[in-house]
Scaffold this motif. Structure first.
Motif, PDB file in Angstrom:
ATOM      1  N   VAL A   1       0.841  -1.012  -0.207  1.00 23.79           N
ATOM      2  CA  VAL A   1       0.331  -0.131   0.040  1.00 23.79           C
ATOM      3  C   VAL A   1       0.810   1.289  -0.062  1.00 23.79           C
ATOM      4  O   VAL A   1       1.730   1.340   0.687  1.00 23.79           O
ATOM      5  CB  VAL A   1      -0.809   0.299   1.066  1.00 23.79           C
ATOM      6  N   ARG A   2       0.633   2.385  -1.092  1.00 21.46           N
ATOM      7  CA  ARG A   2       1.284   3.552  -1.100  1.00 21.46           C
ATOM      8  C   ARG A   2       0.704   4.929  -0.211  1.00 21.46           C
ATOM      9  O   ARG A   2      -0.417   4.850  -1.083  1.00 21.46           O
ATOM     10  CB  ARG A   2       1.939   4.027  -2.047  1.00 21.46           C
ATOM     11  N   ARG A   3       0.740   5.461   0.818  1.00 16.05           N
ATOM     12  CA  ARG A   3      -0.345   6.434   1.059  1.00 16.05           C
ATOM     13  C   ARG A   3      -0.792   7.246  -0.127  1.00 16.05           C
ATOM     14  O   ARG A   3       0.200   8.317  -1.094  1.00 16.05           O
ATOM     15  CB  ARG A   3       0.057   7.270   1.523  1.00 16.05           C
ATOM     16  N   CYS A   4      -1.728   7.368   0.053  1.00 20.40           N
ATOM     17  CA  CYS A   4      -2.148   8.242  -1.906  1.00 20.40           C
ATOM     18  C   CYS A   4      -2.882   9.914  -1.156  1.00 20.40           C
ATOM     19  O   CYS A   4      -3.247   9.717  -0.221  1.00 20.40           O
ATOM     20  CB  CYS A   4      -3.270   7.502  -2.888  1.00 20.40           C
ATOM     21  N   PHE A   5      -3.087  10.891  -1.536  1.00 20.69           N
ATOM     22  CA  PHE A   5      -3.938  12.179  -1.965  1.00 20.69           C
ATOM     23  C   PHE A   5      -4.036  12.040  -3.161  1.00 20.69           C
ATOM     24  O   PHE A   5      -3.335  11.606  -4.043  1.00 20.69           O
ATOM     25  CB  PHE A   5      -2.587  13.184  -0.958  1.00 20.69           C
ATOM     26  N   PHE A   6      -5.207  13.709  -3.345  1.00 20.50           N
ATOM     27  CA  PHE A   6      -5.714  13.389  -4.575  1.00 20.50           C
ATOM     28  C   PHE A   6      -5.861  14.949  -3.851  1.00 20.50           C
ATOM     29  O   PHE A   6      -6.080  15.416  -3.515  1.00 20.50           O
ATOM     30  CB  PHE A   6      -6.733  13.176  -5.203  1.00 20.50           C
ATOM     31  N   ILE A   7      -5.836  15.825  -5.149  1.00 16.55           N
ATOM     32  CA  ILE A   7      -6.391  17.207  -5.766  1.00 16.55           C
ATOM     33  C   ILE A   7      -7.870  17.780  -5.928  1.00 16.55           C
ATOM     34  O   ILE A   7      -8.395  16.983  -7.160  1.00 16.55           O
ATOM     35  CB  ILE A   7      -5.097  18.204  -7.276  1.00 16.55           C
ATOM     36  N   ASP A   8      -7.735  18.270  -5.327  1.00 14.56           N
ATOM     37  CA  ASP A   8      -9.518  18.209  -6.240  1.00 14.56           C
ATOM     38  C   ASP A   8      -9.874  19.345  -7.398  1.00 14.56           C
ATOM     39  O   ASP A   8      -9.500  20.155  -6.928  1.00 14.56           O
ATOM     40  CB  ASP A   8     -10.586  19.023  -4.662  1.00 14.56           C
TER      41      ASP A   8
ATOM     42  N   VAL B   1     -11.992  21.412  -7.838  1.00 15.18           N
ATOM     43  CA  VAL B   1     -12.879  22.038  -8.348  1.00 15.18           C
ATOM     44  C   VAL B   1     -12.064  23.562  -7.666  1.00 15.18           C
ATOM     45  O   VAL B   1     -12.106  24.552  -7.627  1.00 15.18           O
ATOM     46  CB  VAL B   1     -13.951  22.095  -7.305  1.00 15.18           C
ATOM     47  N   ASN B   2     -11.693  22.719  -6.598  1.00 16.93           N
ATOM     48  CA  ASN B   2     -11.235  23.924  -5.078  1.00 16.93           C
ATOM     49  C   ASN B   2      -9.807  24.306  -5.170  1.00 16.93           C
ATOM     50  O   ASN B   2      -8.977  24.699  -4.205  1.00 16.93           O
ATOM     51  CB  ASN B   2     -11.821  24.069  -3.516  1.00 16.93           C
ATOM     52  N   GLY B   3      -8.973  23.217  -5.651  1.00 21.12           N
ATOM     53  CA  GLY B   3      -7.666  23.010  -5.951  1.00 21.12           C
ATOM     54  C   GLY B   3      -7.296  22.443  -4.157  1.00 21.12           C
ATOM     55  O   GLY B   3      -6.197  21.828  -4.403  1.00 21.12           O
ATOM     56  N   GLU B   4      -8.125  22.035  -3.401  1.00 18.94           N
ATOM     57  CA  GLU B   4      -7.188  21.446  -1.917  1.00 18.94           C
ATOM     58  C   GLU B   4      -6.584  20.225  -2.065  1.00 18.94           C
ATOM     59  O   GLU B   4      -7.197  19.036  -3.346  1.00 18.94           O
ATOM     60  CB  GLU B   4      -8.533  21.521  -1.280  1.00 18.94           C
ATOM     61  N   GLN B   5      -5.957  19.723  -1.463  1.00 18.45           N
ATOM     62  CA  GLN B   5      -5.189  18.734  -1.314  1.00 18.45           C
ATOM     63  C   GLN B   5      -6.570  17.712  -0.356  1.00 18.45           C
ATOM     64  O   GLN B   5      -6.309  18.481   1.355  1.00 18.45           O
ATOM     65  CB  GLN B   5      -4.271  18.341  -1.342  1.00 18.45           C
ATOM     66  N   TYR B   6      -6.599  15.672  -0.340  1.00 18.49           N
ATOM     67  CA  TYR B   6      -7.602  15.400   0.262  1.00 18.49           C
ATOM     68  C   TYR B   6      -6.539  13.862   0.438  1.00 18.49           C
ATOM     69  O   TYR B   6      -5.944  13.354  -0.390  1.00 18.49           O
ATOM     70  CB  TYR B   6      -9.030  15.494  -0.324  1.00 18.49           C
ATOM     71  N   GLN B   7      -6.387  13.725   2.176  1.00 20.43           N
ATOM     72  CA  GLN B   7      -6.144  11.722   1.495  1.00 20.43           C
ATOM     73  C   GLN B   7      -6.524  10.994   0.927  1.00 20.43           C
ATOM     74  O   GLN B   7      -8.209  11.026   1.297  1.00 20.43           O
ATOM     75  CB  GLN B   7      -5.919  11.845   3.686  1.00 20.43           C
ATOM     76  N   GLY B   8      -6.066  10.134   0.579  1.00 17.77           N
ATOM     77  CA  GLY B   8      -7.144   8.642   0.261  1.00 17.77           C
ATOM     78  C   GLY B   8      -7.217   8.563   1.136  1.00 17.77           C
ATOM     79  O   GLY B   8      -6.927   8.187   2.192  1.00 17.77           O
ATOM     80  N   ILE B   9      -8.743   8.168   1.043  1.00 18.52           N
ATOM     81  CA  ILE B   9      -8.937   7.515   2.366  1.00 18.52           C
ATOM     82  C   ILE B   9      -8.762   5.807   3.046  1.00 18.52           C
ATOM     83  O   ILE B   9      -8.356   5.810   4.312  1.00 18.52           O
ATOM     84  CB  ILE B   9     -10.683   6.988   2.566  1.00 18.52           C
ATOM     85  N   ALA B  10      -9.213   5.290   2.321  1.00 20.63           N
ATOM     86  CA  ALA B  10      -8.244   4.010   2.656  1.00 20.63           C
ATOM     87  C   ALA B  10      -7.150   3.227   3.107  1.00 20.63           C
ATOM     88  O   ALA B  10      -6.902   3.094   3.663  1.00 20.63           O
ATOM     89  CB  ALA B  10      -8.750   2.663   1.169  1.00 20.63           C
ATOM     90  N   SER B  11      -6.147   4.183   1.604  1.00 14.93           N
ATOM     91  CA  SER B  11      -4.209   3.861   1.860  1.00 14.93           C
ATOM     92  C   SER B  11      -4.595   4.641   2.467  1.00 14.93           C
ATOM     93  O   SER B  11      -2.833   4.059   3.404  1.00 14.93           O
ATOM     94  CB  SER B  11      -3.870   4.599   1.183  1.00 14.93           C
ATOM     95  N   ASN B  12      -5.021   5.879   3.900  1.00 13.53           N
ATOM     96  CA  ASN B  12      -4.177   6.678   5.074  1.00 13.53           C
ATOM     97  C   ASN B  12      -4.607   5.673   6.271  1.00 13.53           C
ATOM     98  O   ASN B  12      -3.917   5.746   6.925  1.00 13.53           O
ATOM     99  CB  ASN B  12      -4.632   7.858   4.477  1.00 13.53           C
ATOM    100  N   TYR B  13      -6.327   5.198   5.643  1.00 12.75           N
ATOM    101  CA  TYR B  13      -6.694   4.425   7.053  1.00 12.75           C
ATOM    102  C   TYR B  13      -5.144   3.380   6.856  1.00 12.75           C
ATOM    103  O   TYR B  13      -5.194   2.739   7.974  1.00 12.75           O
ATOM    104  CB  TYR B  13      -7.754   3.809   6.154  1.00 12.75           C
ATOM    105  N   LEU B  14      -5.267   2.446   6.229  1.00 16.27           N
ATOM    106  CA  LEU B  14      -4.075   1.033   6.279  1.00 16.27           C
ATOM    107  C   LEU B  14      -2.929   2.028   7.215  1.00 16.27           C
ATOM    108  O   LEU B  14      -2.416   1.036   7.607  1.00 16.27           O
ATOM    109  CB  LEU B  14      -3.672   0.716   4.485  1.00 16.27           C
ATOM    110  N   CYS B  15      -2.906   2.899   6.154  1.00  8.43           N
ATOM    111  CA  CYS B  15      -1.422   3.386   6.374  1.00  8.43           C
ATOM    112  C   CYS B  15      -0.937   3.346   8.102  1.00  8.43           C
ATOM    113  O   CYS B  15      -0.297   3.415   8.069  1.00  8.43           O
ATOM    114  CB  CYS B  15      -0.696   4.588   5.492  1.00  8.43           C
ATOM    115  N   ASP B  16      -2.174   4.072   8.277  1.00  7.20           N
ATOM    116  CA  ASP B  16      -1.936   4.315  10.038  1.00  7.20           C
ATOM    117  C   ASP B  16      -2.295   3.319  10.747  1.00  7.20           C
ATOM    118  O   ASP B  16      -2.256   3.643  12.020  1.00  7.20           O
ATOM    119  CB  ASP B  16      -3.456   5.758  10.127  1.00  7.20           C
TER     120      ASP B  16
END
Length: 211
Positions: A53-60, A62-77
């Motif tokens: 698993v690689r910790r993932c992020f994505f850019i919205d 519409v607003n240009g904000e960066q958000y955490q990938g839900i499943a990948s960050n859950y697993l990595c934590d």
């Protein structure tokens, strides 16, 4: 990430996937995400399986904000001893031919490398070797995606001494989201051998990852 289950119905094969049920958002109980099994083995007290698993992020958009990938960050934590909910194994496992002289052609990118790790390990360790040609073409849009290989020196590289195994890596020169990953160029450079393999009496072609 290595997990343990004592579920007697857990029947995984090379190429199988499981559905991780991460905690959901916005009133949803779960946020399901499918992951290919890197490997699995039976132990005296159950079954042990691994996910890469690689910790993932994505850019919205519409607003240009960066958000955490839900499943990948859950697993990595997760911490050692934590429990996760999942369903499976599911999907279409790779059938391994009985004839060890069969040629095997594998093509995958990014996360698609995970099931091939299991397949390569199975044919060389559990089947005692493979006489036919085994060719793996794997690629990624960026070098970061190659992290799905883990430590290459202790992973696929351990099979490079097998006389029938070769792997070819390709990374896109244009790492945009919709850019080609240069796998086509790598295959073209080895077109003669690939054409010979697919026209052999018993050749199997395995494809995994985003298409």
């Amino acid at each position: 990430l290595v997990f343990h289950t004592d579920d007697p119905d857990f029947d995984a094969k090379a190429g199988s996937s499981i559905r991780i049920l991460a905690p959901g958002e916005y009133g949803n109980r779960y946020h399901p995400r499918i992951y290919s099994l890197v490997e699995h083995e039976h132990t005296p007290d159950g079954i042990q399986f691994a996910l890469c698993v690689r910790r993932c992020f994505f850019i919205d958009d519409v607003n240009g904000e960066q958000y955490q990938g839900i499943a990948s960050n859950y697993l990595c934590d997760l911490k050692p001893g934590d429990e996760v909910e999942f369903s499976g194994p599911t999907g279409y496992p790779f059938p391994i031919p009985e004839n060890t002289n069969s040629n095997l052609l594998m093509i995958g990118m990014g996360t698609g490398i995970a099931p091939f790790r299991a397949l390569v390990r199975t044919i060389y360790e559990k089947h005692g070797g493979w006489k036919g040609k085994v060719r793996l073409f794997h690629g990624a849009r960026t070098g970061l995606e190659l992290l799905y290989l883990n430590d290459a020196n202790n992973d696929l590289a351990s099979y490079f001494d097998q006389p029938t195994f070769k792997a070819f890596q390709a990374v896109s020169p244009r790492p945009a989201f919709d850019a080609p990953i240069a796998l086509d160029k790598s295959i073209e450079q080895n077109a003669a051998e690939v054409w010979e393999m697919v026209n052999s009496p018993d050749c199997r072609v395995y494809i995994a990852g985003m298409t």
